[in-house]
Scaffold this motif. Structure first.
Motif, PDB file in Angstrom:
ATOM      1  N   THR A   1       4.540 -16.007 -11.169  1.00  0.00           N
ATOM      2  CA  THR A   1       4.127 -17.162 -10.377  1.00  0.00           C
ATOM      3  C   THR A   1       3.593 -16.788  -8.998  1.00  0.00           C
ATOM      4  O   THR A   1       3.036 -17.620  -8.298  1.00  0.00           O
ATOM      5  CB  THR A   1       5.311 -18.129 -10.189  1.00  0.00           C
ATOM      6  N   ARG A   2       3.770 -15.504  -8.623  1.00  0.00           N
ATOM      7  CA  ARG A   2       3.305 -15.065  -7.310  1.00  0.00           C
ATOM      8  C   ARG A   2       2.655 -13.693  -7.431  1.00  0.00           C
ATOM      9  O   ARG A   2       2.781 -13.013  -8.446  1.00  0.00           O
ATOM     10  CB  ARG A   2       4.479 -15.004  -6.317  1.00  0.00           C
ATOM     11  N   ASP A   3       1.967 -13.283  -6.364  1.00  0.00           N
ATOM     12  CA  ASP A   3       1.289 -11.989  -6.352  1.00  0.00           C
ATOM     13  C   ASP A   3       2.195 -10.851  -5.912  1.00  0.00           C
ATOM     14  O   ASP A   3       1.783  -9.693  -5.925  1.00  0.00           O
ATOM     15  CB  ASP A   3       0.068 -12.038  -5.416  1.00  0.00           C
ATOM     16  N   ASP A   4       3.410 -11.163  -5.514  1.00  0.00           N
ATOM     17  CA  ASP A   4       4.330 -10.154  -4.988  1.00  0.00           C
ATOM     18  C   ASP A   4       5.114  -9.518  -6.127  1.00  0.00           C
ATOM     19  O   ASP A   4       5.872 -10.197  -6.831  1.00  0.00           O
ATOM     20  CB  ASP A   4       5.290 -10.806  -3.981  1.00  0.00           C
ATOM     21  N   ALA A   5       4.939  -8.208  -6.327  1.00  0.00           N
ATOM     22  CA  ALA A   5       5.637  -7.510  -7.409  1.00  0.00           C
ATOM     23  C   ALA A   5       7.147  -7.536  -7.225  1.00  0.00           C
ATOM     24  O   ALA A   5       7.895  -7.424  -8.205  1.00  0.00           O
ATOM     25  CB  ALA A   5       5.148  -6.065  -7.495  1.00  0.00           C
ATOM     26  N   ASP A   6       7.610  -7.694  -5.983  1.00  0.00           N
ATOM     27  CA  ASP A   6       9.052  -7.731  -5.741  1.00  0.00           C
ATOM     28  C   ASP A   6       9.696  -8.996  -6.308  1.00  0.00           C
ATOM     29  O   ASP A   6      10.924  -9.081  -6.397  1.00  0.00           O
ATOM     30  CB  ASP A   6       9.345  -7.639  -4.247  1.00  0.00           C
ATOM     31  N   ASP A   7       8.871  -9.987  -6.696  1.00  0.00           N
ATOM     32  CA  ASP A   7       9.405 -11.208  -7.286  1.00  0.00           C
ATOM     33  C   ASP A   7       9.599 -11.097  -8.793  1.00  0.00           C
ATOM     34  O   ASP A   7      10.098 -12.021  -9.424  1.00  0.00           O
ATOM     35  CB  ASP A   7       8.472 -12.389  -6.989  1.00  0.00           C
ATOM     36  N   LEU A   8       9.196  -9.967  -9.367  1.00  0.00           N
ATOM     37  CA  LEU A   8       9.424  -9.768 -10.794  1.00  0.00           C
ATOM     38  C   LEU A   8      10.920  -9.711 -11.085  1.00  0.00           C
ATOM     39  O   LEU A   8      11.696  -9.144 -10.311  1.00  0.00           O
ATOM     40  CB  LEU A   8       8.774  -8.465 -11.261  1.00  0.00           C
ATOM     41  N   THR A   9      11.318 -10.274 -12.211  1.00  0.00           N
ATOM     42  CA  THR A   9      12.709 -10.136 -12.621  1.00  0.00           C
ATOM     43  C   THR A   9      12.930  -8.703 -13.112  1.00  0.00           C
ATOM     44  O   THR A   9      11.970  -7.965 -13.390  1.00  0.00           O
ATOM     45  CB  THR A   9      13.055 -11.108 -13.750  1.00  0.00           C
ATOM     46  N   LEU A  10      14.178  -8.313 -13.249  1.00  0.00           N
ATOM     47  CA  LEU A  10      14.479  -6.975 -13.742  1.00  0.00           C
ATOM     48  C   LEU A  10      13.899  -6.767 -15.136  1.00  0.00           C
ATOM     49  O   LEU A  10      13.366  -5.703 -15.457  1.00  0.00           O
ATOM     50  CB  LEU A  10      15.991  -6.745 -13.751  1.00  0.00           C
TER      51      LEU A  10
ATOM     52  N   LEU B   1       7.162  -4.044 -18.085  1.00  0.00           N
ATOM     53  CA  LEU B   1       5.914  -3.480 -17.573  1.00  0.00           C
ATOM     54  C   LEU B   1       5.996  -1.961 -17.486  1.00  0.00           C
ATOM     55  O   LEU B   1       5.050  -1.249 -17.814  1.00  0.00           O
ATOM     56  CB  LEU B   1       5.591  -4.069 -16.200  1.00  0.00           C
ATOM     57  N   GLY B   2       7.132  -1.464 -17.044  1.00  0.00           N
ATOM     58  CA  GLY B   2       7.294  -0.026 -16.892  1.00  0.00           C
ATOM     59  C   GLY B   2       7.332   0.724 -18.208  1.00  0.00           C
ATOM     60  O   GLY B   2       7.077   1.926 -18.248  1.00  0.00           O
ATOM     61  N   MET B   3       7.641   0.017 -19.314  1.00  0.00           N
ATOM     62  CA  MET B   3       7.740   0.665 -20.618  1.00  0.00           C
ATOM     63  C   MET B   3       6.535   0.388 -21.509  1.00  0.00           C
ATOM     64  O   MET B   3       6.370   1.024 -22.550  1.00  0.00           O
ATOM     65  CB  MET B   3       9.010   0.181 -21.337  1.00  0.00           C
ATOM     66  N   ALA B   4       5.670  -0.535 -21.120  1.00  0.00           N
ATOM     67  CA  ALA B   4       4.599  -1.004 -22.003  1.00  0.00           C
ATOM     68  C   ALA B   4       3.602   0.094 -22.352  1.00  0.00           C
ATOM     69  O   ALA B   4       3.202   0.894 -21.512  1.00  0.00           O
ATOM     70  CB  ALA B   4       3.869  -2.176 -21.346  1.00  0.00           C
TER      71      ALA B   4
ATOM     72  N   SER C   1      -2.243 -10.477 -10.058  1.00  0.00           N
ATOM     73  CA  SER C   1      -2.636  -9.542  -9.002  1.00  0.00           C
ATOM     74  C   SER C   1      -2.462  -8.087  -9.429  1.00  0.00           C
ATOM     75  O   SER C   1      -1.602  -7.744 -10.252  1.00  0.00           O
ATOM     76  CB  SER C   1      -1.816  -9.792  -7.734  1.00  0.00           C
ATOM     77  N   GLU C   2      -3.281  -7.226  -8.840  1.00  0.00           N
ATOM     78  CA  GLU C   2      -3.181  -5.792  -9.093  1.00  0.00           C
ATOM     79  C   GLU C   2      -1.836  -5.259  -8.621  1.00  0.00           C
ATOM     80  O   GLU C   2      -1.289  -4.307  -9.197  1.00  0.00           O
ATOM     81  CB  GLU C   2      -4.322  -5.065  -8.382  1.00  0.00           C
ATOM     82  N   THR C   3      -1.266  -5.869  -7.585  1.00  0.00           N
ATOM     83  CA  THR C   3       0.045  -5.442  -7.082  1.00  0.00           C
ATOM     84  C   THR C   3       1.101  -5.531  -8.173  1.00  0.00           C
ATOM     85  O   THR C   3       1.951  -4.646  -8.305  1.00  0.00           O
ATOM     86  CB  THR C   3       0.466  -6.317  -5.886  1.00  0.00           C
ATOM     87  N   VAL C   4       1.041  -6.593  -8.966  1.00  0.00           N
ATOM     88  CA  VAL C   4       1.986  -6.757 -10.070  1.00  0.00           C
ATOM     89  C   VAL C   4       1.684  -5.759 -11.181  1.00  0.00           C
ATOM     90  O   VAL C   4       2.578  -5.098 -11.713  1.00  0.00           O
ATOM     91  CB  VAL C   4       1.930  -8.200 -10.614  1.00  0.00           C
ATOM     92  N   LEU C   5       0.400  -5.600 -11.521  1.00  0.00           N
ATOM     93  CA  LEU C   5       0.026  -4.733 -12.636  1.00  0.00           C
ATOM     94  C   LEU C   5       0.304  -3.261 -12.347  1.00  0.00           C
ATOM     95  O   LEU C   5       0.456  -2.464 -13.269  1.00  0.00           O
ATOM     96  CB  LEU C   5      -1.449  -4.937 -12.973  1.00  0.00           C
ATOM     97  N   LEU C   6       0.395  -2.892 -11.082  1.00  0.00           N
ATOM     98  CA  LEU C   6       0.711  -1.506 -10.734  1.00  0.00           C
ATOM     99  C   LEU C   6       2.132  -1.125 -11.128  1.00  0.00           C
ATOM    100  O   LEU C   6       2.482   0.054 -11.125  1.00  0.00           O
ATOM    101  CB  LEU C   6       0.506  -1.273  -9.233  1.00  0.00           C
ATOM    102  N   ARG C   7       2.960  -2.110 -11.469  1.00  0.00           N
ATOM    103  CA  ARG C   7       4.302  -1.800 -11.946  1.00  0.00           C
ATOM    104  C   ARG C   7       4.289  -1.272 -13.384  1.00  0.00           C
ATOM    105  O   ARG C   7       5.304  -0.799 -13.877  1.00  0.00           O
ATOM    106  CB  ARG C   7       5.188  -3.047 -11.854  1.00  0.00           C
ATOM    107  N   ALA C   8       3.147  -1.389 -14.060  1.00  0.00           N
ATOM    108  CA  ALA C   8       3.031  -0.829 -15.400  1.00  0.00           C
ATOM    109  C   ALA C   8       2.820   0.677 -15.314  1.00  0.00           C
ATOM    110  O   ALA C   8       2.437   1.211 -14.269  1.00  0.00           O
ATOM    111  CB  ALA C   8       1.863  -1.482 -16.143  1.00  0.00           C
ATOM    112  N   ARG C   9       3.067   1.390 -16.411  1.00  0.00           N
ATOM    113  CA  ARG C   9       2.811   2.824 -16.460  1.00  0.00           C
ATOM    114  C   ARG C   9       1.349   3.091 -16.169  1.00  0.00           C
ATOM    115  O   ARG C   9       0.458   2.359 -16.605  1.00  0.00           O
ATOM    116  CB  ARG C   9       3.142   3.387 -17.844  1.00  0.00           C
ATOM    117  N   ALA C  10       1.074   4.172 -15.483  1.00  0.00           N
ATOM    118  CA  ALA C  10      -0.305   4.499 -15.127  1.00  0.00           C
ATOM    119  C   ALA C  10      -1.157   4.766 -16.360  1.00  0.00           C
ATOM    120  O   ALA C  10      -2.365   4.531 -16.351  1.00  0.00           O
ATOM    121  CB  ALA C  10      -0.336   5.713 -14.196  1.00  0.00           C
TER     122      ALA C  10
ATOM    123  N   MET D   1       0.835  -1.191   0.000  1.00  0.00           N
ATOM    124  CA  MET D   1       0.000   0.000   0.000  1.00  0.00           C
ATOM    125  C   MET D   1       0.876   1.249   0.000  1.00  0.00           C
ATOM    126  O   MET D   1       1.867   1.325   0.724  1.00  0.00           O
ATOM    127  CB  MET D   1      -0.897   0.004   1.248  1.00  0.00           C
ATOM    128  N   VAL D   2       0.525   2.223  -0.844  1.00  0.00           N
ATOM    129  CA  VAL D   2       1.235   3.508  -0.845  1.00  0.00           C
ATOM    130  C   VAL D   2       0.645   4.369   0.263  1.00  0.00           C
ATOM    131  O   VAL D   2      -0.539   4.706   0.244  1.00  0.00           O
ATOM    132  CB  VAL D   2       1.082   4.216  -2.203  1.00  0.00           C
TER     133      VAL D   2
END
Length: 260
Positions: free
Chosen positions: A199-208, A214-217, A227-236, A1-2
């Motif tokens: 494989t998990r809902d934790d965004a910290d498990d994403l590879t570089l 995701l950040g450039m898509a 999970s939404e936690t992972v998808l939040l790593r994409a651009r808004a 949570m932010v």
């Protein structure tokens, strides 16, 4: 949570209330002056002059609380030194490469931690970063002429500013290559589709690589199980679509995210 909404508040030429005596109040006053604000040490005068922010650094806790209530009641945002639970906003540790400004905050948990994170970042970012940022600002017209479509322009900048790119911001010489890059017509990344599996809902498990994609898509096509936690790593502002998807593939860089 932010826990906080990070904002950059422009106060140049504006009054800011700073109450208190001693080192803490003096530090807040310097912070205000550094950003071009005018320090006002009286509550009513500050309210009358239209102040929107206030720092409180009294030694007396009861006085801090009373002044905070009065100022908040007048519509100001208040920061009470060393009392994060009483604060409407906190002040981060700042790293400057003008016009680049990086703020490191911990939602008031530890100013010391924020400071040492900032010091680590200081060692990573070259002094020329500000020159690169200013150059990009001045090159807006040329960029729009070279890449009329916003998506194409974004892909070109992503390719140039990415690791190892012509304008890699961590490369001390990148600012001097901006003109040459523009004269050569830049180089936009070609439209592409990438698929990643989480494989998990934790965004910290994403590879570089996954986090970078995701950040450039420009568009993200996501399995409903992701999970939404992972998808939040994409651009808004990235287009968000659900799988299965049967329409035309969106333009630009498309990332398909599946749950493994």
């Amino acid at each position: 949570m932010v826990r906080s909404l990070p904002l950059f508040h422009r106060i140049a030429g504006q009054p800011v209330i700073v109450l208190g005596e001693g080192d803490a109040a003096a530090a807040k006053a310097r912070l205000v002056e550094r950003a071009g604000g005018t320090v006002v040490a009286e509550i009513q005068r500050g309210i009358d002059e239209g102040a929107r922010l206030a720092f409180i650094a009294h030694d007396d806790e009861a006085r801090c609380e009373a002044d905070a209530l009065r100022l908040r009641g007048a519509g100001l945002l208040v920061n009470v030194v060393d009392k994060p639970d009483w604060c409407d906003f906190t002040t981060p540790s700042l790293l400057e490469r003008d016009p680049v400004l990086i703020a490191v905050g911990t939602s008031g948990a530890s100013a010391g931690l924020a400071k040492h994170l900032r010091l680590r970042l200081e060692a990573l970012l070259p002094p020329s970063l500000g020159k690169l940022a200013q150059g990009l600002a001045e090159a807006r017209g040329a960029l729009r002429k070279t890449f009329p479509e916003s998506a194409e322009r974004r892909r070109a900048l992503d390719a140039a500013l990415g690791e190892g790119g012509a304008l890699d911001p961590l490369d001390a010489g990148s600012a001097d290559r901006l003109g040459t890059w523009l004269e050569a017509g830049g180089k936009a990344a070609a439209p592409a589709v990438h698929e990643i599996v989480v494989t998990r809902d934790d965004a910290d498990d994403l590879t570089l690589r996954q986090a970078r994609l995701l950040g450039m898509a420009d568009a993200v096509l996501a399995d409903p199980q992701v999970s939404e936690t992972v998808l939040l790593r994409a651009r808004a502002d990235a287009v968000r679509l659900a799988l299965p998807y049967e329409g035309d593939m969106p333009a630009g860089l498309v990332v398909i995210v599946r749950r493994g």
